[in-house]
Write a protein that holds these residues in place. Structure first.
Motif, mmCIF file in Angstrom:
data_model
loop_
_atom_site.group_PDB
_atom_site.id
_atom_site.type_symbol
_atom_site.label_atom_id
_atom_site.label_comp_id
_atom_site.label_asym_id
_atom_site.label_seq_id
_atom_site.Cartn_x
_atom_site.Cartn_y
_atom_site.Cartn_z
ATOM 1 N N GLU A 90 -51.698 31.139 -62.608
ATOM 2 C CA GLU A 90 -50.906 30.340 -63.549
ATOM 3 C C GLU A 90 -50.387 31.202 -64.688
ATOM 4 O OE1 GLU A 90 -53.184 27.019 -64.861
ATOM 5 O OE2 GLU A 90 -52.551 25.789 -63.158
ATOM 6 N N SER A 116 -49.784 34.376 -64.796
ATOM 7 C CA SER A 116 -48.725 35.284 -64.359
ATOM 8 C C SER A 116 -47.428 34.525 -64.102
ATOM 9 C CB SER A 116 -49.174 36.015 -63.088
ATOM 10 O OG SER A 116 -48.149 36.822 -62.605
ATOM 11 N N LEU A 117 -47.518 33.405 -63.402
ATOM 12 C CA LEU A 117 -46.309 32.638 -63.096
ATOM 13 C C LEU A 117 -45.656 32.095 -64.354
ATOM 14 C CD1 LEU A 117 -47.610 30.707 -59.969
ATOM 15 C CD2 LEU A 117 -45.871 32.480 -59.966
ATOM 16 N N SER A 118 -46.490 31.707 -65.331
ATOM 17 C CA SER A 118 -45.939 31.125 -66.555
ATOM 18 C C SER A 118 -45.148 32.153 -67.355
ATOM 19 C CB SER A 118 -47.054 30.535 -67.418
ATOM 20 O OG SER A 118 -47.723 31.571 -68.112
ATOM 21 N N LEU A 119 -45.325 33.445 -67.039
ATOM 22 C CA LEU A 119 -44.549 34.474 -67.736
ATOM 23 C C LEU A 119 -43.199 34.703 -67.061
ATOM 24 C CD1 LEU A 119 -47.409 37.044 -68.300
ATOM 25 C CD2 LEU A 119 -46.221 35.778 -70.078
ATOM 26 N N GLY A 120 -42.940 33.959 -65.992
ATOM 27 C CA GLY A 120 -41.690 34.184 -65.286
ATOM 28 C C GLY A 120 -41.779 35.332 -64.303
ATOM 29 N N VAL A 121 -43.009 35.662 -63.910
ATOM 30 C CA VAL A 121 -43.212 36.662 -62.870
ATOM 31 C C VAL A 121 -43.180 35.919 -61.534
ATOM 32 C CG1 VAL A 121 -44.911 38.260 -61.903
ATOM 33 C CG2 VAL A 121 -44.545 38.178 -64.364
#
Lengths: 252, 292
Positions: free
Chosen positions: B174, B176-181
């Motif tokens: 979560e 990592s994904l929340s950073l736009g990765v």
């Protein structure tokens, strides 16, 4: 869209499988404002927050109806890449969740991989840590593991990590609920500081916190937006009886 | 009342002692069995071990000389099996845990993988003979043997990898994904590195098995005797397990090769332990800065 509005929800319904978690939500979020989402557990406030950066996409069997406009575009339109949305709308989670990497690499991770703001990483790391008021505590241990920091420091690191992407909006999902009072106070001061440059939407269980830090407050109850107004108004003269009962602690 | 209490306490202590005793005995029996086997192999095999034994090819119808070609062949086959099984197994596990929509199809695939794990190794050998050796025209070769062994250890590696991937906290994904990765980058930069020690731990079992199996390679790769060392992956090789099998069952003079058999067994055990040791060292190196 009016210039002082950054996000607009039009008749949003949200479903986990068959059960509806949000019912016909229409609301707007002001630019450079702190908006607090409050309500009892299970009222849908966290669900709403995670709709705004498409984090609910990660859960199988969910469905969204209606539209959520960000910069005049529906972020649920088929041609929108959720990854792009998340670069502009950052998130801080309930439990501090730094990566098992060094402090430096926690911050540099996003910019490095996405190529956003990846120019001068040293400066960016310093800048982000200063913004989250962690720099003085960690400037000599940037190459130490982030897992060694205290909970409050970890949470400020997570804020710095999100800020390094230079988002427009920062979503915060009960960011202080796992922290002690001193760390909580530090984060609240930080939010006060950050709202000059960012739009902040924060979910909180703590009503004093909502009253202290937010400009607007939205009260949710079983998936409905019950009342949404200036924080001052909500906490002094709410229009709806249910809101008053909740903020005075009669239920929830 | 007091005496009653004392008696009941005594009885409880006694029960506790009996139970602990049983548990301790179980552990002891296993350790003794393992120690017994190792002792028996070392005791009988150590006499055969010499520098010539591990560096020279066999001579005099296998009754003299060394086993160097078989050692080399087993290393080739094992490394080949790892090179095929590990990437394929990790990739499958990533698909199953990170990408595939959890539902009937994924469940079906998982049942299939578990069934594969239960298939006798001789069946893998026959499959390798039919598919790689004959149909794909690889002939009896390092390539065919490595592929067969790779498939044999695939279920173990997939299972271990799945468990390791699942144990990586969802909050890392979560964050990592929340950073736009992207999901792809999140999987490769965050999930996989944190799962690798676990993946290796589980895979060690499979690797040891690949080195020790006889049936999968007897039709696909192993030769009774090769006059020269393999020059390419399309050549046949001698291999330790098959060498032992041949010496013990089909030699012209089985009794005369007895010391060599034990020596070969000892070397095989040492090779398997050596491979495990390498994996353990890699794992502990990767684990050093992991804590959550």
């Amino acid at each position: 869209m009016e210039t002082n509005i950054i996000i607009k929800l039009n008749n949003v319904n949200f479903y986990y499988g068959q059960s509806r978690a949000l019912t016909d939500i229409s609301m707007t979020f002001g630019k450079n404002k702190v908006t607090a989402l409050i309500g009892p557990s299970g009222c849908g406030k966290s669900t709403l927050l995670r709709l705004l950066n498409r984090m609910n996409d990660l859960i199988d069997g969910t469905r969204v109806e209606g539209e959520i406009l960000f910069e005049d575009k529906n972020i649920y339109a088929p041609d929108i890449d959720p990854v792009e949305i998340r670069r502009k709308i950052g998130m801080v989670f309930q439990k501090p969740n730094p990566f098992p990497k060094t402090i430096y690499n926690n911050i540099a991770y996003g910019p490095k991989l996405t190529g956003v703001n990846a120019g001068d990483l040293d400066t960016l790391v310093e800048q982000s840590l200063k913004q989250s008021v962690l720099w003085n505590e960690v400037k000599d241990i940037l190459n130490k593991s982030a897992m060694n920091l205290s909970g409050g420091q970890q949470q400020r690191l997570c804020i710095a990590r999100a800020l390094a992407m230079k988002p427009d909006i920062l979503l915060m999902d009960e960011p202080t609920s796992a922290l002690d009072p001193i760390s909580t106070a530090k984060i609240e001061d930080l939010i006060e500081e950050l709202k000059k440059d960012y739009t902040i939407i924060i979910v909180t269980h703590n009503m004093q916190q909502a009253a202290r830090i937010s400009d607007e407050t939205a009260f949710f109850y079983i998936g409905n937006l019950v009342e949404y107004n200036k924080t001052e108004k909500i906490f002094t003269k709410p229009d709806v009886k249910q809101t008053e009962d909740y903020i005075t602690g009669r239920f929830g | 009342m007091n005496t009653f209490n004392n008696n009941s306490m005594k009885w409880r202590y006694l029960k506790q002692h009996i139970f602990f005793g049983l548990v301790r005995a179980s552990a002891l029996i296993i350790t003794l069995a393992l120690g017994g086997i190792i002792f028996y192999i070392v005791y009988n095999g150590i006499g055969a071990i010499s520098w010539d034994f591990i560096t020279k090819p066999p001579t005099d119808s296998m009754t003299k000389g060394g086993i160097m070609p078989a050692i080399l062949g087993t290393i080739y086959l094992t490394v080949g099996a790892i090179a095929i099984g590990l990437p394929l197994g990790i990739a499958s596990a990533i698909y199953l845990t990170e990408y595939a929509k959890q539902g009937r199809i994924v469940r079906f695939i998982k049942v299939g993988i578990n069934c594969l794990a239960g298939v006798p190794s001789v069946v893998f050998g026959l499959f390798g003979l039919g598919f790689f050796v004959i149909l794909m025209k690889f002939g009896s070769s390092i390539l065919a043997g490595s592929l067969t062994l790779g498939f044999l250890i695939l279920p173990t590696i997939i299972g271990a990898s799945e468990e390791a991937l699942k144990s990586v906290p969802q909050t890392f994904r979560e964050a990592s994904l929340s950073l736009g990765v992207s999901k792809w980058q999140t999987t490769f930069r965050i999930v996989l590195p944190n799962a690798l020690p676990g993946i290796l731990t589980g895979s060690i079992l499979g690797i040891g098995r690949a080195a020790g199996e006889t049936a999968p390679i007897m039709f696909t790769a192993a030769a009774y005797f090769t006059s020269k060392l393999p020059g390419s992956i399309f050549d046949e090789v001698m291999a330790l397990p098959y060498h032992i099998y041949v010496l013990a069952t089909a030699g012209t003079n089985i009794e005369a090769t007895r010391p060599i058999q034990f020596g070969t067994v000892l070397v095989l055990v040492a090779v398997v332990l050596g491979i495990d040791l390498v994996a353990i060292v890699i794992r502990s190196y990767m684990r050093r800065n992991k804590r959550w």
